[in-house]
Design a protein around this motif. Structure first.
Motif, PDB file in Angstrom:
ATOM      1  N   ALA A 158       0.864  -1.385   0.105  1.00  0.00           N
ATOM      2  CA  ALA A 158      -0.049  -0.114  -0.042  1.00  0.00           C
ATOM      3  C   ALA A 158       0.728   1.075   0.119  1.00  0.00           C
ATOM      4  O   ALA A 158       0.681   2.164  -0.576  1.00  0.00           O
ATOM      5  CB  ALA A 158      -0.930   0.008   1.285  1.00  0.00           C
TER       6      ALA A 158
ATOM      7  N   CYS B 101      -4.535  -1.180  -6.906  1.00  0.00           N
ATOM      8  CA  CYS B 101      -4.778   0.210  -6.722  1.00  0.00           C
ATOM      9  C   CYS B 101      -5.020   1.056  -8.062  1.00  0.00           C
ATOM     10  O   CYS B 101      -4.360   0.644  -8.940  1.00  0.00           O
ATOM     11  CB  CYS B 101      -3.544   0.757  -5.909  1.00  0.00           C
TER      12      CYS B 101
ATOM     13  N   LEU C 144      -7.490   1.722  -3.280  1.00  0.00           N
ATOM     14  CA  LEU C 144      -6.999   0.399  -3.018  1.00  0.00           C
ATOM     15  C   LEU C 144      -8.275  -0.597  -2.678  1.00  0.00           C
ATOM     16  O   LEU C 144      -8.904  -0.582  -1.926  1.00  0.00           O
ATOM     17  CB  LEU C 144      -6.027   0.353  -1.970  1.00  0.00           C
TER      18      LEU C 144
END
Ligand code: AHG
Ligand code: MN
Ligand code: MN
Length: 337
Positions: free
Chosen positions: A31, A160, A168
């Motif tokens: 992330a 994403c 995401l």
């Protein structure tokens, strides 16, 4: 109260027992890498990230600067954490084992660092797709064959999308959750949980310019959609084609639809355009986790046993009833073919 990605993952780990802490770290790192890529994408021409890199990948496709930047960001972010054994990418010929100077973990990360490359320079949504597997034998040196596992063996998958918002989308096998990047806070915030795809749809996504090359079942399906109310389906269909799989799949997870990138007869020996390990498997798992279906026309994509890291596959995914219909059309024409 807003729930951050970190909190969501801690809760998945704590109360539901879905993810070990190593996997949680891995997902946080992915992330973070996506945040970095999002930043580079947003800068566009100002950051000097547009245009071609002048090189080609293993598939013979011309690489864009952002394909390489995104690949580098993902590798750098994931190399040192101790959670991975190796990575594989659409943009690298061979696997990238974690260098000796760092501890090796048991997870394998696969990614399409930048999906929708043809849309980079025209400011249309693009994205990153990723899939996580576990190395079967923790005691051996990591090899390419460790990656050759069916999609059913994934322990996490997501993407994403860098669009008007950076979103995401993630599954660890407990449904699909969506997180929106809060740029002021610098964190992903949970904005939708338990995503469900409607079983029926009136929207399809396919590159129509390839129509004359398709196999009969796909032609039949699209042809019937085009006939609308007056045809056998008795209803009008709408068409959408972003040409970024991330954006097309994101639309389907949001409001339903069907996406097809089928085999076609231009290169009969090639199963399709999209890649099984970097694109089809993670997207198929997300779609199934949201109640949809994903098939190559004759088999469930997640059941396919990969023979090669970079192998291609025909993809039909989205709203369950539509995917089932396309599969049925394949079965009905199979004997004649
Ligand atoms: P990539 O940019 O990673 O090579 O993937 C592009 C893929 C996928 O995102 C999209 O669905 C498809 O290629 C678009 O293909 P067309 O050029 O046929 O529209
Ligand atoms: Mn792609
Ligand atoms: Mn790509």
């Amino acid at each position: 109260m807003s729930v951050s990605l970190t909190r969501y993952l801690v809760e998945q780990q704590r109360s539901k027992g879905h993810i070990p802490s190593e996997l949680r770290l891995l997902l946080e790192v992915v992330a973070r890498a996506c945040k970095g890529i999002s930043h580079a994408v947003n800068k566009g021409a100002l950051g000097g990230v547009l245009g071609s890199a002048g090189s080609a990948n293993v598939q013979g496709e011309v690489q864009k600067k952002l394909d390489i930047i995104a690949n580098d960001v993902l590798i750098e972010a994931n190399e040192w954490g101790g959670h991975l054994a190796a990575m594989a990418s659409e943009e690298m010929d061979t696997i990238h084992a974690v260098p000796n100077r760092y501890p090796q973990g048991e997870y394998l990360l696969l990614f399409d660092p930048l999906d929708g490359s043809s849309n980079i320079d025209v400011n249309v949504s693009i994205g990153t797709i990723f899939s996580v597997l576990k190395k079967a034998d923790a005691s051996t040196m990591v090899r390419e064959s460790d990656f050759l596992q069916a999609g059913t063996r994934q322990v996490a998958a997501g993407y994403c999308v860098y669009g008007p918002q950076t979103t995401l989308v993630l599954t660890v096998g407990d449904g699909v959750a969506m997180f929106t990047l809060d740029r002021e806070q610098g964190s992903f915030v949970l904005t939708q949980e338990d995503v469900k795809i409607p079983e029926d749809t009136q929207e399809f996504a396919i590159n129509m310019s390839n129509m004359r090359h398709w196999a009969a079942p796909v032609r039949r399906y699209v042809d019937e959609c085009l006939q609308g109310k007056e045809g056998p389906r008795g209803k009008d269909f709408n068409m959408r084609w972003v040409a970024s799989m991330v954006a097309d799949v994101h639309r389907i997870l949001t409001r339903g639809g069907i996406f097809l990138y089928p085999w076609d007869k231009r290169e009969p020996g090639k199963a399709g355009k999209l890649r099984l390990m970097y694109e089809a498997n993670p997207m198929s798992w997300l779609i199934e986790q949201a109640g949809g279906a994903a098939s190559n026309g004759s088999a469930r994509i997640l059941d396919l046993e990969p023979a090669q890291l970079h192998q291609r596959v025909s993809v039909i995914l989205g709203s369950r009833h539509e995917v089932e219909r396309v599969v049925r059309y394949h079965q009905e024409t199979a004997p004649a073919a």
